[in-house]
Write an enzyme that holds these catalytic residues in place. Structure first.
Site, PDB file in Angstrom:
ATOM      1  N   ARG A 175      -2.244  -2.797  -0.530  1.00 31.88           N
ATOM      2  CA  ARG A 175      -2.900  -1.944   0.564  1.00 31.88           C
ATOM      3  C   ARG A 175      -4.470  -1.985   0.172  1.00 31.88           C
ATOM      4  NH1 ARG A 175       0.337  -4.220   3.957  1.00 31.88           N
ATOM      5  NH2 ARG A 175       2.189  -2.857   4.609  1.00 31.88           N
ATOM      6  N   ASN A 216      -2.374 -10.295   0.879  1.00 29.61           N
ATOM      7  CA  ASN A 216      -2.622  -9.818   2.367  1.00 29.61           C
ATOM      8  C   ASN A 216      -3.536  -8.854   2.354  1.00 29.61           C
ATOM      9  OD1 ASN A 216      -0.284  -8.410   1.614  1.00 29.61           O
ATOM     10  ND2 ASN A 216       0.410  -8.871   3.758  1.00 29.61           N
ATOM     11  N   GLY A 264       8.186  -3.312   7.678  1.00 23.59           N
ATOM     12  CA  GLY A 264       7.952  -3.007   6.148  1.00 23.59           C
ATOM     13  C   GLY A 264       8.630  -1.733   5.756  1.00 23.59           C
ATOM     14  N   ASP A 290       9.733  -5.581  -2.321  1.00 25.32           N
ATOM     15  CA  ASP A 290       9.083  -6.059  -0.915  1.00 25.32           C
ATOM     16  C   ASP A 290       8.426  -4.765  -0.345  1.00 25.32           C
ATOM     17  OD1 ASP A 290       8.204  -7.770   1.132  1.00 25.32           O
ATOM     18  OD2 ASP A 290       9.656  -7.240   2.367  1.00 25.32           O
ATOM     19  N   HIS A 327       3.610   1.685   5.098  1.00 19.14           N
ATOM     20  CA  HIS A 327       2.929   1.969   6.359  1.00 19.14           C
ATOM     21  C   HIS A 327       2.847   3.440   6.791  1.00 19.14           C
ATOM     22  CE1 HIS A 327       2.413  -2.076   7.765  1.00 19.14           C
ATOM     23  NE2 HIS A 327       3.575  -2.303   7.390  1.00 19.14           N
TER      24      HIS A 327
END
Lengths: 446, 333
Positions: free
Chosen positions: A82, A112, A341, A322, A326
């Site tokens: 993030r 990402n 997620g 994984d 969030h």
């Protein structure tokens, strides 16, 4: 235990450390014996069952492991950091701390972020931030396509030279067959692996696994076919192009079967899954629990069992956390629009060890999927107890029972469906390049 | 001037058209190269003009932009004394298939003696050749063949190295879309050279090995021990993420520079069909290195080779009407 070992945490040179009375576990060599391991500076200098028979080395810190397991440091091949872009959810520092608590010495970041890792400049930024943080090792994938748009390939060659360990569009599947074909083909030039998110985007527009639960809840379903269609298409392209292909987050029996067949055929294909896919099934969604929303979705019980079996029989090569942090605002939403997620760094080892405790896999096999497995897929140097290798080590108490408590996580985000989930196996120390980066018995550390 | 033209059979070249290298024999290629040699000498003399093709009409029919090939053919025709007409048909304004044939029929009615055709579609030149009564020279069709380029490359190499037999030649770059590569692979193979192709896998056509070449995806590996390095042009639109991610990455890994050239033989020579993208497929300095680069020689050989092709393909015509013309059927001298 581990009382004399405090100073290593922040000192520049970790010096010489002798780990004695450890249960040495090395999936690479099959070693599983009580013995000692000696680190000198950043490297493993020696190890073996009779290492300290002739007495303990001088000028060394001695750590009595009291029979705890000492394994190669865990490698988590699928982590969302993030940073840059969403530092309110996680930062490189908070993720690194969470990794250290989870016994993970190397984590591989998905590209990402914002901006996405499609340019060497972003890789450079990550490398600098990881150096500043100086906790665990941070590797990164480059994106397959510019801006994750699925159209133009990124500079695989230059990104590789700047340290990208593979290429993936993260949670976005590469859906254009021509682009996927060229990605697999072009990546051969640099021997790199293409990691695919296995979902046909058009079929995967729903919110959870398609089936009775989705029907009862009135949620749009994602059929298991969405996964196998993508995997089978890619395997055909792999056959056409050569190259190396890795399927992330395998969740269905059908995809596993396709991968198994391709492996027998001799194609260069590997796959991983995450603990939630063999620990939970679609019922975890329960009463619209958005913490159980993941992509691909939690599947039905038969698929969960298939994933477990594929871990036992070796079809699945690696387990990745994984890790998908969030914040509350992204999850406290109607199920269909909540972000998918689960945070996973700090529960990766204990949840994986359930496979061993439940008799589904040997201890070394479980550890292999967290060490040598990912190391081989991505060509990383770590993952084994080898003289001369980097002293990346995880010390853990194999049988210690405890309950997962996301509120105590180091991660900035707490989105885990495993609250109060009973597990066995607790990390007691995490060592990176000879330095202790996590020691629960050290008051300064927390 | 050489006397090779005289020693060959009076017709010398048994084909009506020159549509590709495929189908030619080593003898026919040698005949054309020998004939070209004589035209090189003519082109270097003060009076470059002959009357061999006086009264003949040559039409340059180009469905695709071209400056150097068209000019080269035009010059070749004019130096042989022919009337040369240039016709450019913008490919966007024509519909393929029927219109191409319509164009052919229209031109045919004007009684040209030679049509030189370039077309963006593979096979289009052959299709057109089936509909006309005159000789057709393929000036490049799609990704298929560009026979005069391969001949001029062979002539360039042969004049430097004496023989093509046994040479190790690397063709590097966009093999997938290259008609130059395909014609050269054919010709060099027929003449006994050992051919390698080097490209990123996205620019290598499938089963290329079946054409008798070795394929490499690493420049240094592929260039090892090569005598000749042929670079191909990479179209800009193909290096923006579709086949190759970027110009800088392409040059870094597949562009020819001094460092990569080290892998080839110390006296390896460099060729490029032009026009070059300096700093994309070839280092600018290297392209201008007169000790290594044959690029300017190639352009010179181009005119001679095209004169030889026009000469060879019009021999039947000329022998049929020998009483009316004063053409020397024997060749250029």
């Amino acid at each position: 235990m581990i009382s004399s070992a405090m100073k290593a945490v922040s000192s520049k040179n970790p010096g010489r450390v002798a780990y004695i009375n450890a249960r040495l576990l090395d999936p690479a060599s099959g070693l599983d014996e009580v013995g000692g391991l000696f680190t000198d500076g950043t490297k493993i200098a020696d190890l073996g069952p009779r290492l300290f028979n002739d007495g303990l080395p001088e000028d060394s810190q001695i750590i009595d492991c009291a029979g705890l397991c000492l394994s190669p440091g865990l490698i988590d091949m699928r982590v969302q950091l993030r940073e840059p872009g969403a530092e309110h959810k996680e930062t490189i520092e908070s993720a690194s701390r969470a990794a250290a608590y989870g016994g993970i010495t190397s984590m591989v970041a998905l590209p990402n972020t914002e901006p996405v890792i499609d340019d060497v400049a972003v890789l450079e930024f990550l490398a600098r931030r990881a150096r500043e943080t100086k906790l665990v090792k941070v590797y990164a994938y480059g994106t397959v396509t510019r801006g994750l748009k699925g159209r133009e390939l990124t500079e695989f060659g230059l990104l590789t030279e700047f340290g990208a360990v593979g290429f993936t569009d993260g949670l976005t599947a590469i859906s254009d067959s021509q682009v996927m074909r060229r990605a697999l083909s072009y990546s051969r030039t640099f021997g790199q692996v293409i990691v695919q998110h296995p979902e046909d985007p058009a079929l995967a527009s729903g919110a959870m696994n398609e089936g009775e639960v989705a029907t009862r809840l009135g949620l749009a379903g994602i059929p298991t076919a969405a996964e196998v269609i993508m995997v089978e298409r890619d395997l055909r392209l792999l056959e056409l192009t050569g190259g190396r292909y890795h399927v992330a987050n395998v969740t269905t029996a059908a995809a596993i079967e396709a991968i198994q067949k391709a492996k027998r055929q001799g194609l260069s294909v590997t796959c991983d899954t995450a603990p939630h896919y063999f620990t939970l099934n679609e019922n975890a969604v329960g009463d619209y629990r958005s913490f159980a929303k993941v992509s691909p979705p939690l599947r039905g019980e038969a698929d969960r069992q298939a994933v477990e079996n594929a871990l036992s029989d070796g079809t699945i090569d690696a387990i990745a956390s994984d890790h998908s942090p969030h914040d509350q605002d992204s999850k406290r939403l109607p199920f269909a629009i909540a972000e998918p997620g689960i945070v996973g760094l700090e529960s990766l080892l204990p949840l994986s060890l359930q496979l061993y405790h439940n008799g589904r896999a040997s201890l070394l096999d479980v550890l292999a999927k967290l060490t040598t497995g990912p190391a081989e897929i991505l060509g990383l140097s770590g993952g084994s107890l080898t003289v001369g290798a980097a002293a990346d080590l995880t010390l853990f108490d194999l049988d210690k029972p405890w309950q997962i408590n996301p509120d105590a996580f180091q991660s900035k985000s707490k989105n885990s469906p495993f609250t109060d989930h009973p597990v066995q196996g607790l990390v007691r120390r995490c060592i990176v390049d000879g330095r202790c980066v996590y020691d629960p018995d050290d008051k300064k550390e927390s | 001037m050489t006397d090779t033209g005289h020693t060959a059979d009076i017709l010398g070249f048994a084909h009506r058209h020159l549509l590709g290298i495929d189908g030619l024999t080593a003898e026919q290629i040698t005949f054309l190269l020998d004939l070209s040699d004589s035209y090189v000498a003519l082109n270097r003399s003060d009076d470059k003009k002959t009357s061999l093709l006086r009264g003949r009409t040559v039409i340059n029919l180009f469905f695709e932009n071209s400056t150097r090939t068209r000019t080269s053919f035009e010059l070749a025709g004019k130096r042989l004394g022919a009337d040369v007409i240039n016709m450019s048909v913008s490919s966007s304004s024509i519909k393929k298939g029927e219109t191409l044939i319509d164009t052919a029929m229209t031109l045919n009615a004007m009684h040209p003696d030679v049509l030189i055709v370039r077309h963006p579609d593979s096979g289009a030149v052959k299709l057109l050749s089936e509909k006309v009564n005159c000789a057709v020279i393929n000036g490049g069709d799609g990704s298929h063949e560009h026979p005069t380029q391969a001949l001029l490359d062979a002539l360039t190499i042969r004049r430097r190295r004496g023989d093509l037999q046994g040479l190790r030649v690397a063709i590097c770059g966009d093999i997938l879309h290259s008609r130059v590569a395909r014609s050269n692979i054919q010709l060099l193979g027929i003449m006994g050279a050992r051919v390698r192709v080097i490209a990123p896998p996205t620019l290598l056509p499938s089963n290329i090995e079946r054409l008798g070449v070795e394929a490499f995806i690493d420049m240094r590996e592929g260039l090892k021990d090569c005598d000749i390095v042929m670079m191909l042009r990479l179209q800009t639109e193909r290096m923006q993420g579709s086949f190759v991610p970027s110009i800088r990455e392409y040059f870094r890994f597949f562009g020819l520079d001094h460092e990569k050239l080290q892998a080839a033989k110390p006296d390896a020579l460099i060729m490029h069909p032009g026009p070059m993208n300096r700093g994309v497929e070839i280092d600018s300095e290297l392209a201008d290195d007169i000790d290594r680069s044959l690029i300017r020689d190639q352009v010179e050989m181009g005119v001679a080779v095209r004169m030889a092709c026009l000469d060879a393909l019009t021999r039947t015509l000329r022998s049929n009407s020998q009483d009316r013309t004063s053409a020397q059927a024997g060749g250029a001298s």
